[in-house]
Scaffold this active site. Structure first.
Site, PDB file in Angstrom:
ATOM      1  N   TYR A 175      -2.218  -1.405  11.001  1.00 61.28           N
ATOM      2  CA  TYR A 175      -2.474  -1.883   9.638  1.00 61.28           C
ATOM      3  C   TYR A 175      -1.313  -1.502   8.718  1.00 61.28           C
ATOM      4  CZ  TYR A 175      -3.899  -1.450   4.806  1.00 61.28           C
ATOM      5  OH  TYR A 175      -3.904  -1.504   3.444  1.00 61.28           O
ATOM      6  N   SER A 228       0.835  -1.205   0.000  1.00 56.90           N
ATOM      7  CA  SER A 228       0.000   0.000   0.000  1.00 56.90           C
ATOM      8  C   SER A 228       0.862   1.244   0.000  1.00 56.90           C
ATOM      9  CB  SER A 228      -0.860  -0.031   1.265  1.00 56.90           C
ATOM     10  OG  SER A 228      -1.475   1.215   1.477  1.00 56.90           O
ATOM     11  N   LYS A 283       1.846  -3.763   6.573  1.00 57.82           N
ATOM     12  CA  LYS A 283       2.270  -3.698   5.157  1.00 57.82           C
ATOM     13  C   LYS A 283       3.792  -3.479   5.079  1.00 57.82           C
ATOM     14  CE  LYS A 283      -1.661  -4.560   3.432  1.00 57.82           C
ATOM     15  NZ  LYS A 283      -1.875  -5.888   2.842  1.00 57.82           N
TER      16      LYS A 283
HETATM   17  C1  UD1 Z   1      -7.081   4.441   3.622  1.00 59.33           C
HETATM   18  C2  UD1 Z   1      -5.850   3.907   4.308  1.00 59.33           C
HETATM   19  C3  UD1 Z   1      -5.044   3.110   3.332  1.00 59.33           C
HETATM   20  C4  UD1 Z   1      -5.888   2.001   2.730  1.00 59.33           C
HETATM   21  C5  UD1 Z   1      -7.080   2.668   2.043  1.00 59.33           C
HETATM   22  C6  UD1 Z   1      -8.002   1.651   1.418  1.00 59.33           C
HETATM   23  C7  UD1 Z   1      -5.231   5.606   5.965  1.00 59.33           C
HETATM   24  C8  UD1 Z   1      -4.202   6.605   6.410  1.00 59.33           C
HETATM   25  N1  UD1 Z   1      -5.013   4.976   4.809  1.00 59.33           N
HETATM   26  O1  UD1 Z   1      -6.659   5.402   2.671  1.00 59.33           O
HETATM   27  O2  UD1 Z   1      -3.946   2.531   3.986  1.00 59.33           O
HETATM   28  O3  UD1 Z   1      -5.114   1.290   1.799  1.00 59.33           O
HETATM   29  O4  UD1 Z   1      -7.804   3.431   3.016  1.00 59.33           O
HETATM   30  O5  UD1 Z   1      -8.649   0.869   2.376  1.00 59.33           O
HETATM   31  O6  UD1 Z   1      -6.208   5.430   6.636  1.00 59.33           O
HETATM   32  N2  UD1 Z   1     -12.869  11.071   3.457  1.00 59.33           N
HETATM   33  C9  UD1 Z   1     -13.871  11.971   3.785  1.00 59.33           C
HETATM   34  N3  UD1 Z   1     -15.026  11.474   4.298  1.00 59.33           N
HETATM   35  C10 UD1 Z   1     -15.239  10.148   4.511  1.00 59.33           C
HETATM   36  C11 UD1 Z   1     -14.205   9.230   4.166  1.00 59.33           C
HETATM   37  C12 UD1 Z   1     -13.027   9.747   3.651  1.00 59.33           C
HETATM   38  O7  UD1 Z   1     -13.722  13.192   3.622  1.00 59.33           O
HETATM   39  O8  UD1 Z   1     -16.319   9.779   5.005  1.00 59.33           O
HETATM   40  C13 UD1 Z   1     -11.612  11.588   2.887  1.00 59.33           C
HETATM   41  C14 UD1 Z   1     -10.379  11.274   3.715  1.00 59.33           C
HETATM   42  O9  UD1 Z   1     -10.144  12.281   4.654  1.00 59.33           O
HETATM   43  C15 UD1 Z   1      -9.303  11.194   2.628  1.00 59.33           C
HETATM   44  C16 UD1 Z   1     -10.055  10.712   1.384  1.00 59.33           C
HETATM   45  O10 UD1 Z   1     -11.428  10.959   1.651  1.00 59.33           O
HETATM   46  O11 UD1 Z   1      -8.817  12.488   2.357  1.00 59.33           O
HETATM   47  C17 UD1 Z   1      -9.846   9.236   1.131  1.00 59.33           C
HETATM   48  O12 UD1 Z   1     -10.123   8.510   2.321  1.00 59.33           O
HETATM   49  P1  UD1 Z   1     -10.225   6.909   2.355  1.00 59.33           P
HETATM   50  O13 UD1 Z   1     -11.113   6.448   1.268  1.00 59.33           O
HETATM   51  O14 UD1 Z   1     -10.564   6.516   3.741  1.00 59.33           O
HETATM   52  O15 UD1 Z   1      -8.773   6.433   1.961  1.00 59.33           O
HETATM   53  P2  UD1 Z   1      -7.342   6.802   2.615  1.00 59.33           P
HETATM   54  O16 UD1 Z   1      -7.485   7.344   3.960  1.00 59.33           O
HETATM   55  O17 UD1 Z   1      -6.596   7.592   1.609  1.00 59.33           O
END
Ligand code: UD1
Length: 341
Positions: A151, A126, A155
């Site tokens: 987690y 990842s 990795k």
């Molecule tokens: C997360 C994990 C990553 C994992 C990936 C897929 C972390 C730091 N990383 O990535 O290791 O491989 O998920 O499972 O947690 N967001 C919102 N609202 C929401 C959900 C997300 O604004 O309800 C935003 C988050 O702040 C982020 C972006 O959307 O900026 C993507 O979030 P998310 O889909 O959870 O992925 P990551 O955090 O990038």
């Protein structure tokens, strides 16, 4: 037909990879413990490809079951190892569960891979291994930063375990694929992401909100140092990601690898903000999304997007789908499982 083992093959990325492997003529055997996947996924795979993959329900934490499986299938030519727990928040609450699930299983599988005639191994890594990288886009040479969660640590340690094993086993050939943010679903809408409970990831939360299962999406922070204040990620269509596994496997099967442990970023190279993802969803779905700005989420990095040159040049692979393509496929899948069409 070469026989390939896909562990975690009924999960989100695993199932799409099984489809692409079967489309390329591989004979696939899936192991899954069904802890975070449904047995119905086999039906979706079979409908898409016309081939029903072999399946064994095995908990890879049971070492003797792993040994027994490999005794039976000693003709396997390659292993793609997806099986792992992946919820960041849960890993903070239950670290030992994560270390046991993600590392013990890796060790047991790897031990058996060493005994195969063709010890070819692809590992699900990842972009989380980079943490907040200093430079964008992120190359494979960017330093691995201390993990933010158990987690993420699994990795990093997983890669170390494989690398150390490769050093002393010249016959073992491994590739770690460092995924950026996989989203979307197969164009048939017969397989896709099936989060259990409230989705933690952005895209399933968006589609569930639009489908009426959630009231409102919280955008976690709009005061980051980015163009619109929301975080930037590299969202890659899961089918493109699945295809990266097939080409990585082919590289090992044809002995084209330049060392016996290689890493590749798998992303699109394009960074998109949370608001851009929402806009893309609204465009392709033709409906507006209920969202609000909420406080930052702990542990989020500001920006992460891939430099994909290594994968493009060495694997001859590139992501084909746009963010809009991926969002449309995610929406079609959500509509399909909620019977909205
Ligand atoms: C997360 C994990 C990553 C994992 C990936 C897929 C972390 C730091 N990383 O990535 O290791 O491989 O998920 O499972 O947690 N967001 C919102 N609202 C929401 C959900 C997300 O604004 O309800 C935003 C988050 O702040 C982020 C972006 O959307 O900026 C993507 O979030 P998310 O889909 O959870 O992925 P990551 O955090 O990038």
């Amino acid at each position: 037909m070469k026989k390939i083992l896909v562990t975690g093959g009924l999960g989100f990325i695993g199932s799409h990879t099984v489809v692409e492997l079967q489309n390329e003529g591989y004979d696939v055997v899936i192991i899954d413990d069904l802890s975070n996947a449904s047995i119905d996924v086999i039906e979706g795979i079979t409908e898409i490809t016309g081939i029903s993959p072999m399946f064994e329900k095995i908990d890879l934490k049971e070492k003797s079951s792993v040994e027994h499986f490999f005794q039976k299938h000693n003709d396997i030519s390659g292993v793609i190892h997806f099986a792992a727990s992946k919820a960041v928040g849960e890993s903070v609450a239950k670290p030992l569960l994560y270390y046991e699930n993600n590392l013990n299983t890796l060790i047991y599988v790897l031990k058996e891979v060493l005994n195969l005639k063709s010890s070819n191994f692809i590992f699900s890594s990842s972009c989380t291994v980079y943490g907040q990288a200093d430079e964008m886009p992120i190359t494979e040479n960017a330093p691995v930063k201390p993990a933010e969660s158990p987690y993420g640590n699994t990795k990093q340690i997983g890669e170390e375990i494989i690398k150390d094993t490769c050093k002393v086993n010249a016959n073992l050939n491994a590739i770690a694929l460092r995924y950026f943010n996989p989203i979307g679903a197969h164009s048939s809408a017969k397989i896709g992401e099936l989060p259990i409970g409230v989705p933690q990831n952005l895209v399933p939360f968006i589609t569930q909100t639009a489908a009426g299962l959630r009231e409102c999406l919280s955008v976690f922070g709009n005061n980051y140092p980015t163009s619109d204040g929301t975080c930037i990620r590299d969202y890659i269509h899961v089918v493109d990601l699945a295809k990266a596994h097939v080409v990585a496997l082919q590289r090992l099967l044809e002995a084209k690898n330049s060392s016996n442990f290689e890493t590749f970023n798998v992303g699109t190279g394009v960074g998109s903000s949370v608001l851009e993802v929402i806009q893309s969803f609204e465009k392709v779905s033709g409906q507006s999304l209920n969202y609000k700005i909420a406080p930052r989420r702990e542990g989020d990095v500001v920006k992460a997007y891939a430099n994909t040159k290594k994968a493009n040049a060495v694997l001859g692979w590139e992501a084909k789908s746009t963010l809009d393509d991926a969002m449309l496929s995610a929406w079609k899948w959500e509509q399909n499982i909620r019977n909205l069409k």
